[in-house]
Every structure is written in C-alpha cells, then in structure tokens.
Write a protein that holds these residues in place. Structure first.
Motif, PDB file in Angstrom:
ATOM      1  N   PHE A   1     -38.117  -7.548   8.076  1.00  0.00           N
ATOM      2  CA  PHE A   1     -38.302  -6.307   9.108  1.00  0.00           C
ATOM      3  C   PHE A   1     -38.453  -7.183  10.554  1.00  0.00           C
ATOM      4  CE2 PHE A   1     -40.276  -5.135   4.964  1.00  0.00           C
ATOM      5  CZ  PHE A   1     -40.068  -4.582   4.859  1.00  0.00           C
ATOM      6  N   TYR A   2     -37.954  -6.813  11.313  1.00  0.00           N
ATOM      7  CA  TYR A   2     -37.502  -7.259  12.383  1.00  0.00           C
ATOM      8  C   TYR A   2     -36.932  -6.703  13.807  1.00  0.00           C
ATOM      9  CZ  TYR A   2     -35.266 -10.321  16.017  1.00  0.00           C
ATOM     10  OH  TYR A   2     -35.784 -11.810  17.457  1.00  0.00           O
ATOM     11  N   ASN A   3     -37.752  -6.801  15.025  1.00  0.00           N
ATOM     12  CA  ASN A   3     -37.402  -5.539  16.766  1.00  0.00           C
ATOM     13  C   ASN A   3     -37.835  -4.495  16.760  1.00  0.00           C
ATOM     14  OD1 ASN A   3     -36.874  -6.424  19.438  1.00  0.00           O
ATOM     15  ND2 ASN A   3     -35.118  -5.212  19.132  1.00  0.00           N
ATOM     16  N   ASN A   4     -39.027  -3.483  15.358  1.00  0.00           N
ATOM     17  CA  ASN A   4     -39.330  -2.280  15.381  1.00  0.00           C
ATOM     18  C   ASN A   4     -40.582  -2.177  16.337  1.00  0.00           C
ATOM     19  OD1 ASN A   4     -37.224  -1.839  13.252  1.00  0.00           O
ATOM     20  ND2 ASN A   4     -38.695  -3.806  12.389  1.00  0.00           N
ATOM     21  N   GLY A   5     -39.893  -0.773  16.349  1.00  0.00           N
ATOM     22  CA  GLY A   5     -41.315  -0.213  17.678  1.00  0.00           C
ATOM     23  C   GLY A   5     -40.942  -0.082  18.916  1.00  0.00           C
ATOM     24  N   ILE A   6     -40.000  -0.053  18.447  1.00  0.00           N
ATOM     25  CA  ILE A   6     -39.303  -0.494  19.967  1.00  0.00           C
ATOM     26  C   ILE A   6     -39.408   1.370  21.509  1.00  0.00           C
ATOM     27  CG2 ILE A   6     -38.368  -2.662  19.322  1.00  0.00           C
ATOM     28  CD1 ILE A   6     -36.033  -1.146  19.797  1.00  0.00           C
ATOM     29  N   ASP A   7     -39.990   1.566  20.760  1.00  0.00           N
ATOM     30  CA  ASP A   7     -39.764   2.930  21.988  1.00  0.00           C
ATOM     31  C   ASP A   7     -41.227   3.490  21.539  1.00  0.00           C
ATOM     32  OD1 ASP A   7     -39.210   3.918  24.308  1.00  0.00           O
ATOM     33  OD2 ASP A   7     -37.742   5.714  22.851  1.00  0.00           O
ATOM     34  N   SER A   8     -42.042   3.276  20.866  1.00  0.00           N
ATOM     35  CA  SER A   8     -43.012   3.671  19.853  1.00  0.00           C
ATOM     36  C   SER A   8     -44.561   3.284  20.363  1.00  0.00           C
ATOM     37  CB  SER A   8     -43.508   3.907  18.870  1.00  0.00           C
ATOM     38  OG  SER A   8     -44.335   4.040  18.187  1.00  0.00           O
ATOM     39  N   SER A   9     -45.646   3.336  20.101  1.00  0.00           N
ATOM     40  CA  SER A   9     -47.033   2.685  20.530  1.00  0.00           C
ATOM     41  C   SER A   9     -48.125   2.794  19.461  1.00  0.00           C
ATOM     42  CB  SER A   9     -47.670   3.102  21.616  1.00  0.00           C
ATOM     43  OG  SER A   9     -47.940   4.677  20.761  1.00  0.00           O
ATOM     44  N   ASP A  10     -46.994   3.297  18.220  1.00  0.00           N
ATOM     45  CA  ASP A  10     -48.131   2.991  17.132  1.00  0.00           C
ATOM     46  C   ASP A  10     -46.675   3.030  15.460  1.00  0.00           C
ATOM     47  OD1 ASP A  10     -49.260   3.942  15.504  1.00  0.00           O
ATOM     48  OD2 ASP A  10     -49.835   5.728  15.161  1.00  0.00           O
ATOM     49  N   HIS A  11     -46.817   1.062  15.816  1.00  0.00           N
ATOM     50  CA  HIS A  11     -45.465   1.274  14.236  1.00  0.00           C
ATOM     51  C   HIS A  11     -46.897   0.864  13.075  1.00  0.00           C
ATOM     52  CE1 HIS A  11     -41.876   0.142  12.931  1.00  0.00           C
ATOM     53  NE2 HIS A  11     -42.295  -1.017  12.752  1.00  0.00           N
ATOM     54  N   SER A  12     -45.959   1.083  12.121  1.00  0.00           N
ATOM     55  CA  SER A  12     -46.099   0.451  11.184  1.00  0.00           C
ATOM     56  C   SER A  12     -45.811  -0.013  10.071  1.00  0.00           C
ATOM     57  CB  SER A  12     -47.552   1.151  10.233  1.00  0.00           C
ATOM     58  OG  SER A  12     -48.345   1.412  10.205  1.00  0.00           O
ATOM     59  N   SER A  13     -44.493  -1.141  10.056  1.00  0.00           N
ATOM     60  CA  SER A  13     -42.824  -1.744   8.942  1.00  0.00           C
ATOM     61  C   SER A  13     -43.105  -0.613   8.073  1.00  0.00           C
ATOM     62  CB  SER A  13     -43.522  -3.002   9.257  1.00  0.00           C
ATOM     63  OG  SER A  13     -42.540  -3.244  10.465  1.00  0.00           O
ATOM     64  N   ILE A  14     -44.318  -1.109   7.053  1.00  0.00           N
ATOM     65  CA  ILE A  14     -44.331  -0.775   5.694  1.00  0.00           C
ATOM     66  C   ILE A  14     -45.474   0.564   5.818  1.00  0.00           C
ATOM     67  CG2 ILE A  14     -43.921  -0.722   3.263  1.00  0.00           C
ATOM     68  CD1 ILE A  14     -42.897  -3.497   3.367  1.00  0.00           C
ATOM     69  N   TYR A  15     -45.432   1.441   5.335  1.00  0.00           N
ATOM     70  CA  TYR A  15     -46.170   2.969   5.156  1.00  0.00           C
ATOM     71  C   TYR A  15     -46.755   2.711   3.373  1.00  0.00           C
ATOM     72  CZ  TYR A  15     -49.158   7.048   6.186  1.00  0.00           C
ATOM     73  OH  TYR A  15     -50.316   7.917   6.325  1.00  0.00           O
ATOM     74  N   MET A  16     -47.771   2.264   2.715  1.00  0.00           N
ATOM     75  CA  MET A  16     -47.893   2.134   1.377  1.00  0.00           C
ATOM     76  C   MET A  16     -48.316   3.474   1.052  1.00  0.00           C
ATOM     77  SD  MET A  16     -48.470  -2.186   1.054  1.00  0.00           S
ATOM     78  CE  MET A  16     -48.822  -2.102  -0.055  1.00  0.00           C
ATOM     79  N   TRP A  17     -48.231   4.715   0.830  1.00  0.00           N
ATOM     80  CA  TRP A  17     -49.023   6.115   0.646  1.00  0.00           C
ATOM     81  C   TRP A  17     -48.804   5.411  -1.076  1.00  0.00           C
ATOM     82  CZ3 TRP A  17     -51.944   8.885   3.295  1.00  0.00           C
ATOM     83  CH2 TRP A  17     -52.698   9.905   2.521  1.00  0.00           C
ATOM     84  N   GLY A  18     -50.067   5.691  -1.808  1.00  0.00           N
ATOM     85  CA  GLY A  18     -49.237   4.969  -2.709  1.00  0.00           C
ATOM     86  C   GLY A  18     -50.400   4.130  -3.755  1.00  0.00           C
ATOM     87  N   ASP A  19     -50.465   3.981  -5.105  1.00  0.00           N
ATOM     88  CA  ASP A  19     -50.740   3.279  -6.120  1.00  0.00           C
ATOM     89  C   ASP A  19     -49.758   2.231  -6.467  1.00  0.00           C
ATOM     90  OD1 ASP A  19     -53.060   4.634  -5.251  1.00  0.00           O
ATOM     91  OD2 ASP A  19     -52.666   6.071  -7.150  1.00  0.00           O
ATOM     92  N   SER A  20     -50.487   1.434  -7.017  1.00  0.00           N
ATOM     93  CA  SER A  20     -49.909   0.048  -7.331  1.00  0.00           C
ATOM     94  C   SER A  20     -48.277  -0.601  -6.803  1.00  0.00           C
ATOM     95  CB  SER A  20     -49.467   0.362  -9.201  1.00  0.00           C
ATOM     96  OG  SER A  20     -50.599   0.699 -10.129  1.00  0.00           O
ATOM     97  N   ILE A  21     -48.478  -0.424  -5.307  1.00  0.00           N
ATOM     98  CA  ILE A  21     -47.326  -0.952  -4.652  1.00  0.00           C
ATOM     99  C   ILE A  21     -47.008  -2.459  -4.163  1.00  0.00           C
ATOM    100  CG2 ILE A  21     -45.732  -0.178  -2.403  1.00  0.00           C
ATOM    101  CD1 ILE A  21     -47.435   2.639  -2.859  1.00  0.00           C
ATOM    102  N   ASN A  22     -46.579  -2.934  -4.382  1.00  0.00           N
ATOM    103  CA  ASN A  22     -46.601  -4.170  -4.513  1.00  0.00           C
ATOM    104  C   ASN A  22     -45.495  -4.888  -2.879  1.00  0.00           C
ATOM    105  OD1 ASN A  22     -46.813  -7.072  -4.604  1.00  0.00           O
ATOM    106  ND2 ASN A  22     -46.274  -7.016  -6.846  1.00  0.00           N
ATOM    107  N   VAL A  23     -45.507  -5.437  -2.219  1.00  0.00           N
ATOM    108  CA  VAL A  23     -45.119  -5.864  -0.954  1.00  0.00           C
ATOM    109  C   VAL A  23     -45.119  -7.937  -1.190  1.00  0.00           C
ATOM    110  CG1 VAL A  23     -44.541  -5.671   1.010  1.00  0.00           C
ATOM    111  CG2 VAL A  23     -44.956  -3.757   0.305  1.00  0.00           C
ATOM    112  N   HIS A  24     -44.272  -8.232  -1.362  1.00  0.00           N
ATOM    113  CA  HIS A  24     -44.307 -10.030  -1.179  1.00  0.00           C
ATOM    114  C   HIS A  24     -43.298 -10.557  -0.759  1.00  0.00           C
ATOM    115  CE1 HIS A  24     -41.889 -10.134  -4.951  1.00  0.00           C
ATOM    116  NE2 HIS A  24     -42.196  -8.855  -5.330  1.00  0.00           N
TER     117      HIS A  24
END
Length: 719
Positions: A362-385
């Motif tokens: 994930f690179y150079n994101n949220g560039i025209d915002s004041s609220d940026h979450s690169s991954i929105y993990m809405w759920g169960d058993s979500i594995n980010v690695h």
C-alpha cells in the motif's frame, strides 16, 4: 466445459481443413491443417503454437502455414477469420454443427484475444457475451466505440434465435478474449466486466488496463460509482505487482464534480473471491475528491481498489466476503478513505468471515483526504500478514494516510506487517453486531507520527473488545507535525482507552517502543472514559525508550481501570517536552481498581531530571482498590524514586507499596498492617537510642493519628 469435451469426444477420429476467410486480399488464402483425432488436446497439438492462444488468449500465428490433410473432415472445413468483427460475415446456417473457426485476434489488425471456436447451432443467441459465446448476428464494426454495445449484444437481429460460436479454452479466460487491449490508452472497463461476468477464472497478462467509472452501485453509504462490479467466486490473477496494472483514467473525478467511487465494488454476499498479482492504481493525483482542501475541509469519500459494502436496507443484503483471499497485490495513489474494505455496514449486519490479505503493498494513499484507513477489516477471522504500508513522506493526518488498518471483528490477526510514515498503525475497534474478541497484533514494525496501536470505541460500535494480544511489535514514534484537528492527544505508542463499552483482558508484551519526537508523548496508556472501563490488563516485558511518560494509568480519564499488572518492563532514556518538563517513568491517577507494579526498571536520559513512579491526584482524587508494588528499580538520578499519595481502599502489599517518607495520611488500613519509613530516623538518648523504621497499625479505618491509629516500630541501636 463439459459440452466442449463431449463435442471433441464425438469427433475423435475426424480430420479437417482450415480455410481462412476475411477482408482484403488475403481473404482467399487457404490453411489446410491435419487434425488427426480431433480431441481437444490432439487438436491443439496439431496446430502447434496456436495452443498458446487457448491457454492465454494471446498471440496467433501471424500468417497461415500450409499443412495438407490426407482427407477432409466429416465436420467440414476449419475456417480462419482475422478478427471477431468478421464473425458477422459468417452464415452459421450454412456451416456444420461442430465446425471449427480460428480467429487471429479480437480486434482488427491485432494478434491478441483470438482463439479457436466451434459452431453450436442450438445455443441461444441470448447467451452471447462477446468473448466466449458469440452470436454472428450481433453487429460490430471493429471500433473501440462499438465494443460496449457488442459485449452487451446491442442490435442483436435475432434475439430469440439460436446459433453461436463457442470458444475453446483451458481453465481460465483472459480479458483479451473480450476485447481488452491493456495498452494504457484504450478503455478496458467493459471488456474486463464482461470477462468477470462470464464466470471463469481470469488471467491478466502484463499491461496497463485503463478503467473508467462506468458502473453505478448502491453501497451502505449511498449511491456510488465504480469501474467493475464484483461477483461471487470472482478470480482475478495478474502477472505480478507493477506488471498487471488496473489504472483509473484521468479526470473521472474532479474538483468540479467529485465522486464517491471505487475500482472494484460489491454490495452482495461474495464467496471465494481471489485476487492476485495486480496493481490497483487509483490515480488520485488526477482524480481529486476534495475541492475545498485549501480551507482544510476534506470529503470522506471511499476510493478503494476493492470495496465491499451494503446492508439489507441499502442494497438488499449485508454485503460481505466469505473464504476469500487478496495476495501479492498493490494499492497505490488512492485519494480517499480506503484501499480495501472486506465489508462496510452502517447498521448491524452479518459479518464477513475467513478473509486473508497477504504480501500486498500500500503506497501513497489518502492523498486528498483527512481520514484514510488502508484496510477496513469489517468481519471475523480476517488475517492481514506480510504486507507493507508506506508513504513517501511523514503523514500529517491530512493529504496522507491516517491508519494502516481498522479491525472491526473477532479473531482478527495483523501480523508481520511493516507500516511506515503513517500517522497511526492500527485501530482495534468494535462493530454494531457483536463484541470483538480474540485479536492478535504481533510481529509488526510501525514507524508512525501519532499513535502506534490503539483501541477505538464509540457508540454505536462500543459493544466491547476483549482478549487482545499486542506482542513482539516494534513501534517508533517519529517527529512530524500533526495537522489533523482530530489528533490533538499526545503521541502514544500503545493507546488502550475505551470510550464506550468495556475492554477486557488486554495483554501488551515483548514490544519495543521508541520515541524520537520531543512533543508531549506516552509509551503505553491504559484508561477509560466515563462510559467505558478497562479490566484485566497485563503490561509485561516491554522496552520503552525516549518517552515523556513511560506507562500511564488514568491520566485524567474519568472511567475506571480494574486489575492492571505492570511487570518487568524497562523504561529508559526518559525525555522531557515543553508541556512535560519533568518526565515520569510511571503515572497512576484517577479512580481505579487493583494494581500490581513490580520488577520494572526505570531510568532517565543523560542530564534529565525525572520522576520514577507517581501515584496520586491528577486533576481529580486518586484511589485504588488495592495495590501491590515491589522490586521496581529507579535510577539514583531521579528527582524522587516513588511518590505515593494515592488512597488505597483495600489492601496494600509489597515492600514499595508499604514504604512512606512520613506517617501516611491516606488509605484504608487494618489492624496489624505494617509500613516502612523510607529514611529511618534515630531518636532517644544514649545509651537507649533507637531507630524509627516504620509504624504498626492498631486500628481499622482511615484515621492516621500517631499513638491512636499507629505506633512507631523501633529498633534499639545500642548507642
């Protein structure tokens, strides 16, 4: 696929002739090709390099080669066409059912997207999709402008009729089969969507696939636009990061007409989504969303690469992913709030489950915002690695990324990731459906300008968070100006605060926490607002270096913290700030429950005057239910070692919790309690001098009057 196999099974012993038909002077050339045993694999072997066409939807031979057959096939001549546009010149009624057609390229004068087809006179023309099932009576002149209509079977002259060409293919399609060019200039949106809708796995060869916001979709937040609609079992595989690129066309969103948009969006239940080896370039510098940015106002628009969102009320289903994986992908240049959302619901709903996001960048994101979450993990058993979250400069909280990921469910994992130049690493949060539990944050490296890892709980996502492990992470708080007005709290490496609801069983262990920023900052904070609480928190074996305040409990918060263990931590190189000129190794204040503070090592920086352990009032009365404190080592350079003025309503234990500089004027005591004077005093006259080493309690209660509630403990010196 079974139809294709059956067809070839029937024609196993047949031979054929390939005849090229097309426009121009080459139209009368013949290609006679021996096709002994026209089974699928034998046919492909016979045409040699044409097999690659079927496997990848790619190049056909640039010119026919003559190989004479011993006799003609009973299924008729194999016809060769130059492009898909030439299909409308065929009269399928005059061809034999099962007859083969070889097409050199999808577009005129190209060699990509062609393939081998056979005639199926019984297939309904309504099944036409422009790539694998083609009706000869859907008009197309071969131009890019007419491609969308052709894929959508616009102008079909016999909509209720039968008779189509069916493509022979291996296990997956390519978008070339539906007219994509991947040259960075032609609009490939319709071709890719048609390929997705066809339902088989898709392989995207190297190239830049230019996309437009051609689709309307209703998400949880309302109407939106996107390039592509996600489907159940969607399988997209590219050639690798930086090789296969999905790029949004310039000026799809502008200051004059800013859009709430995503590249791939879905508002249904999606099972078995798989995406690999693709760069999603949202091209945010040329697709702006916040026309009032100069005044400090930014639109909270989602501009994700993959965004799943919707509720029963908005889209007819709680949109979510099941058993899905996104791996070896890149998400760059998003101007908005998110890069990936595994589900986003503005109301209670059924969660996503079993989603893996791995080895992504994930690179150079949220560039025209004041609220940026690169991954929105809405759920169960979500594995980010094993992902990398990076930004070219230190984010100020606006026009740059805020947080790498938000965890909004149970049994979620965030492990072995690298976060660099974000304002924050993670939010661990609740949701509107169930309490969140069983969350592990381990083995990550965070280099951030505000918070490392924090709890976030506000109504209506304040149902509770429990069983959280934050372990073996490296968190470095770096210097950097914070311009986001919502980020006024001191910089904090681990922020355990419950605004609403309860936080139970938090463990912070084995982390390396560093701070090289000289503004007000905190290593680890445990606290709760008036509507929340924290219970059963363990902070052990952490290294904290360079903070104004090392480990804090309370610090002015109005909620309660119960049963906290702070043990075997190293707090070193304490550094002051303008607002905190005298650093504190540990700080405990407010109305709290029981606490154990033991075996911690506290020292200041070179030339720094600091306080070791402070327990007392901080703008409000300070009380504990019980306190055990012993074995803490505070460097001799501290302005004081332990300042203990906190009221303990229950039992004190441990040598350092029972040591005072003078007769205590606080806490509740029981008969028999024994306390120690920090600096023993010699009294009496020779030869009966004695040392006052402490006091013994002779009453119950809160009174602290010498010779009424306490008697001195004396030791004869013999002087």
């Amino acid at each position: 696929m079974p139809e294709t196999m059956d067809h070839f099974k029937k024609s196993d012993e047949q031979q054929g002739t390939v005849r090229e038909q097309g426009q121009g002077s080459d139209g009368d050339k013949e290609l006679l090709l021996s096709t002994q045993a026209l089974g699928r694999r034998k046919f492909l072997a016979a045409v040699g390099s044409l097999g690659a066409v079927v496997a990848a939807g790619g190049l056909l031979l640039s010119s026919p080669q003559s190989v004479h057959a011993s006799k003609k096939s009973s299924i008729g001549d194999v016809i060769s066409l130059k492009s898909v546009a030439d299909i409308q010149n065929l009269n399928l009624t005059s061809l034999t059912d099962g007859q083969h057609v070889i097409i050199s390229g999808f577009h005129p004068s190209t060699k990509m997207g062609g393939g081998i087809f056979y005639v199926d006179k019984t297939r309904a023309k309504s099944a036409h999709n422009g790539g694998t099932i083609i009706s000869a009576t859907v008009p197309w002149n071969g131009t890019a402008a007419g491609l969308v209509g052709f894929l959508n079977k616009t102008g079909e002259t016999a909509p209720t009729g039968t008779g189509c060409l069916i493509r022979l293919y291996e296990e997956r399609f390519t978008p070339y089969m539906f007219g994509a060019r991947a040259n960075g200039t032609a609009d490939d949106t319709a071709a890719i969507q048609a390929a997705i809708d066809a339902g088989s796995p898709l392989y995207f060869p190297e190239g830049t696939y230019l996309l437009t916001l051609a689709k309307n979709i209703t998400l949880a937040g309302g109407p939106s636009v996107c390039s592509l609609i996600a489907r159940d079992k969607m399988n997209l595989i590219g050639a690798g990061i930086g090789k296969t690129i999905f790029k949004l066309k310039n000026n799809e969103s502008t200051d004059a007409s800013p859009k709430y948009y995503n590249i791939i969006a879905g508002n249904t239940v999606i099972n078995n989504l798989y995406v690999e080896g693709i760069t999603f370039d949202v091209n945010g510098a040329n697709n702006r969303i916040s026309p009032n940015r100069s005044s400090g106002s930014y639109n909270a628009f989602n501009c994700a690469g993959i965004f799943i969102s919707g509720t029963v009320a908005t889209s007819g289903a709680d949109a979510r992913l099941y058993n899905s994986k996104i791996t070896n992908c890149e998400f760059i240049n998003s101007p908005g709030v998110t890069c990936i959302a595994t589900g986003q619901q503005e109301a209670p709903g059924v969660h996503s489950n079993n989603v893996e996001i791995s080895f992504c960048r994930f690179y150079n994101n949220g560039i025209d915002s004041s609220d940026h979450s690169s991954i929105y993990m809405w759920g169960d058993s979500i594995n980010v690695h094993d992902c990398v979250f990076d930004h070219p400069t230190v984010s100020t909280g606006i026009a740059g990324p805020v947080v790498a990921a938000e965890l909004h469910g149970s049994e979620n994992l965030f492990t072995n990731n690298i976060v660099n130049n974000y304002t924050q690493g993670l939010w661990i949060s609740g949701n509107q459906q169930t309490p969140s539990r069983g969350i592990s944050i381990t083995g990550n490296s965070f280099t951030v300008s505000w918070f490392g890892v924090g709890l976030f709980s506000i109504n209506p996502i304040g149902l509770g968070t429990s069983d959280v492990l934050i372990g073996q992470n490296r968190i470095h708080i770096i210097a950097g100006e914070i311009l986001n007005p919502g980020m006024g709290f001191p910089k904090t490496a681990v922020f355990l605060n419950m605004q609403d609801g309860g936080g139970d069983r938090m463990t912070v262990t084995g982390n390396q926490l560093y701070c090289t920023d000289r503004s007000s900052n905190i290593g680890i904070l445990v606290c709760a607002a008036a509507n929340g609480y924290m219970k059963d928190t363990m902070i052990t074996d952490n290294l904290l270096n360079g903070f104004c305040r090392g480990i804090c409990v309370g610090l002015g918060a109005l909620g309660s913290v119960y049963n906290t263990i702070i043990k075997s931590n190293v707090i070193c190189n304490l550094q002051g700030a303008t607002s905190v000129p005298t650093p504190q190794g540990m700080h405990v204040s407010g109305t709290q429950g029981g606490m154990i503070i033991s075996s911690n090592d506290i020292s200041g920086g070179t030339g720094t005057t600091y306080q070791g352990i402070f327990l007392g009032n901080y703008g409000a009365p300070a009380t504990l239910e019980r306190l055990h404190m012993e074995g803490n080592r505070i460097d001799i350079s501290a302005s004081y070692s332990i300042e203990d003025t906190i009221v303990v309503n229950g039992q004190r234990s441990g040598s350092q919790a029972l040591t005072f500089a003078a007769l205590p004027a606080q806490s509740t005591w029981k008969i028999g309690d024994s306390i120690t004077l920090a600096t023993p005093l010699q009294a009496g006259t020779a030869p009966n001098k004695y040392m006052i080493v402490g006091w013994q309690r002779i009453t119950n209660g809160t009174g602290n009057v010498l010779n009424t509630d306490w008697l001195e403990r004396r030791v004869l010196t013999g002087n």
